[in-house]
Motif scaffolding. Structure first.
Motif, PDB file in Angstrom:
ATOM      1  N   ILE A 112      52.615  25.495  17.724  1.00 20.27           N
ATOM      2  CA  ILE A 112      53.676  24.895  18.153  1.00 20.27           C
ATOM      3  C   ILE A 112      53.720  25.234  19.682  1.00 20.27           C
ATOM      4  O   ILE A 112      53.607  26.432  20.038  1.00 20.27           O
ATOM      5  CB  ILE A 112      54.945  25.394  17.572  1.00 20.27           C
ATOM      6  N   GLY A 113      54.021  24.195  20.636  1.00 23.08           N
ATOM      7  CA  GLY A 113      53.755  24.544  21.807  1.00 23.08           C
ATOM      8  C   GLY A 113      54.460  23.662  22.968  1.00 23.08           C
ATOM      9  O   GLY A 113      54.748  22.362  22.702  1.00 23.08           O
ATOM     10  N   LEU A 114      54.281  24.053  24.244  1.00 22.27           N
ATOM     11  CA  LEU A 114      54.749  23.026  25.401  1.00 22.27           C
ATOM     12  C   LEU A 114      53.409  22.967  26.146  1.00 22.27           C
ATOM     13  O   LEU A 114      52.772  23.784  26.518  1.00 22.27           O
ATOM     14  CB  LEU A 114      55.684  23.566  26.095  1.00 22.27           C
ATOM     15  N   GLN A 115      53.225  21.371  26.642  1.00 24.97           N
ATOM     16  CA  GLN A 115      52.161  21.389  27.723  1.00 24.97           C
ATOM     17  C   GLN A 115      52.973  20.781  28.844  1.00 24.97           C
ATOM     18  O   GLN A 115      53.567  19.517  28.899  1.00 24.97           O
ATOM     19  CB  GLN A 115      50.894  20.456  26.959  1.00 24.97           C
ATOM     20  N   TYR A 116      52.549  21.073  29.962  1.00 24.90           N
ATOM     21  CA  TYR A 116      52.938  20.583  31.152  1.00 24.90           C
ATOM     22  C   TYR A 116      51.730  20.027  32.201  1.00 24.90           C
ATOM     23  O   TYR A 116      51.043  20.816  32.521  1.00 24.90           O
ATOM     24  CB  TYR A 116      53.809  21.398  32.280  1.00 24.90           C
ATOM     25  N   ASN A 117      51.650  18.823  32.265  1.00 26.29           N
ATOM     26  CA  ASN A 117      50.566  18.242  33.306  1.00 26.29           C
ATOM     27  C   ASN A 117      50.986  18.136  34.792  1.00 26.29           C
ATOM     28  O   ASN A 117      52.180  17.644  35.150  1.00 26.29           O
ATOM     29  CB  ASN A 117      50.401  16.782  32.865  1.00 26.29           C
ATOM     30  N   ILE A 118      50.598  19.107  35.615  1.00 29.51           N
ATOM     31  CA  ILE A 118      50.887  19.383  37.085  1.00 29.51           C
ATOM     32  C   ILE A 118      50.638  17.947  37.491  1.00 29.51           C
ATOM     33  O   ILE A 118      49.659  17.369  37.807  1.00 29.51           O
ATOM     34  CB  ILE A 118      50.401  20.281  37.574  1.00 29.51           C
ATOM     35  N   PRO A 119      51.865  17.277  38.269  1.00 26.44           N
ATOM     36  CA  PRO A 119      51.596  16.283  39.274  1.00 26.44           C
ATOM     37  C   PRO A 119      50.567  16.329  40.309  1.00 26.44           C
ATOM     38  O   PRO A 119      50.390  17.339  40.785  1.00 26.44           O
ATOM     39  CB  PRO A 119      52.940  15.858  39.707  1.00 26.44           C
ATOM     40  N   ASP A 120      49.637  15.131  40.444  1.00 23.46           N
ATOM     41  CA  ASP A 120      48.753  15.081  41.609  1.00 23.46           C
ATOM     42  C   ASP A 120      47.643  16.037  41.450  1.00 23.46           C
ATOM     43  O   ASP A 120      47.036  16.492  42.565  1.00 23.46           O
ATOM     44  CB  ASP A 120      49.573  15.423  42.841  1.00 23.46           C
ATOM     45  N   THR A 121      47.554  16.563  40.147  1.00 23.92           N
ATOM     46  CA  THR A 121      46.276  17.677  39.931  1.00 23.92           C
ATOM     47  C   THR A 121      45.733  16.880  38.753  1.00 23.92           C
ATOM     48  O   THR A 121      46.038  16.250  38.115  1.00 23.92           O
ATOM     49  CB  THR A 121      46.799  19.217  40.032  1.00 23.92           C
ATOM     50  N   ARG A 122      44.607  17.578  38.538  1.00 22.54           N
ATOM     51  CA  ARG A 122      43.919  17.630  37.246  1.00 22.54           C
ATOM     52  C   ARG A 122      44.256  18.708  36.308  1.00 22.54           C
ATOM     53  O   ARG A 122      43.374  18.817  35.366  1.00 22.54           O
ATOM     54  CB  ARG A 122      42.459  17.393  37.543  1.00 22.54           C
ATOM     55  N   LEU A 123      45.192  19.460  36.492  1.00 20.65           N
ATOM     56  CA  LEU A 123      45.711  20.653  35.709  1.00 20.65           C
ATOM     57  C   LEU A 123      46.788  20.423  34.768  1.00 20.65           C
ATOM     58  O   LEU A 123      47.637  19.743  34.930  1.00 20.65           O
ATOM     59  CB  LEU A 123      46.205  21.891  36.752  1.00 20.65           C
ATOM     60  N   ALA A 124      46.824  21.047  33.350  1.00 19.08           N
ATOM     61  CA  ALA A 124      47.644  21.176  32.470  1.00 19.08           C
ATOM     62  C   ALA A 124      47.918  22.649  31.972  1.00 19.08           C
ATOM     63  O   ALA A 124      47.102  23.261  32.089  1.00 19.08           O
ATOM     64  CB  ALA A 124      47.234  20.332  31.327  1.00 19.08           C
TER      65      ALA A 124
END
Length: 154
Positions: free
Chosen positions: A113-125
């Motif tokens: 169970i978790g949370l993922q945040y895709n950082i805007p204007d980057t290729r990072l999560a």
């Protein structure tokens, strides 16, 4: 027995990632992410998206508990995307398997169970995850894994 279980798990992981379909999802640059997870265990994290809401993930890591051991896991995840001002945020949950290779190897189920945040204007999560474990082999026992991580879309 140990080698058979390890080979079976690795073949399952390879098959799951080879069946990856293309998907156009929430602020994603590609369908594959590769990075690190820090916690218990600590190591490499790989994620292959199947659709906007589903993905396979795998971990190849070192567990520092129980005198240290190799930790391999594979999960099938479902994502619920939430409205945020920038980037994209998903609550995810799933079911998977875990193999801990040590003097006393263990095989069992994971419920991440978790949370993922895709950082805007980057290729990072970035992600945070907790995974209750139910070991079934060689005996039934309960444990919990968890950690923080970052992955880059390849």
């Amino acid at each position: 027995m140990k080698k058979t279980v390890l080979i079976s798990l690795l073949l399952t992981i390879i098959l799951a990632f080879s069946l990856s379909s293309t998907a156009d999802a929430q602020s994603r640059y590609s369908n594959t992410e590769l990075g690190v997870i820090l916690g218990e265990p600590t190591g490499i994290s790989l994620k292959a998206w199947q659709s906007d809401r589903t993905a396979f993930d795998a971990g190849f890591a070192w567990s520092f508990g129980d005198n240290g051991s190799l930790h391999l896991h594979a999960d099938y995840l479902f994502h619920n995307w939430m409205d945020v001002e920038s980037g994209s945020l998903a609550l995810y949950y799933g079911l998977g398997a875990r193999l801990q290779v040590a003097d006393d190897p263990r095989l069992g189920a994971r419920i991440p169970i978790g949370l993922q945040y895709n950082i805007p204007d980057t290729r990072l999560a970035t992600f945070f995850e907790v995974a209750p474990l139910l070991d079934l082999v060689p005996e039934t026992s309960f444990d919990v894994n968890g950690g923080l991580g970052i992955r880059i879309y390849l």
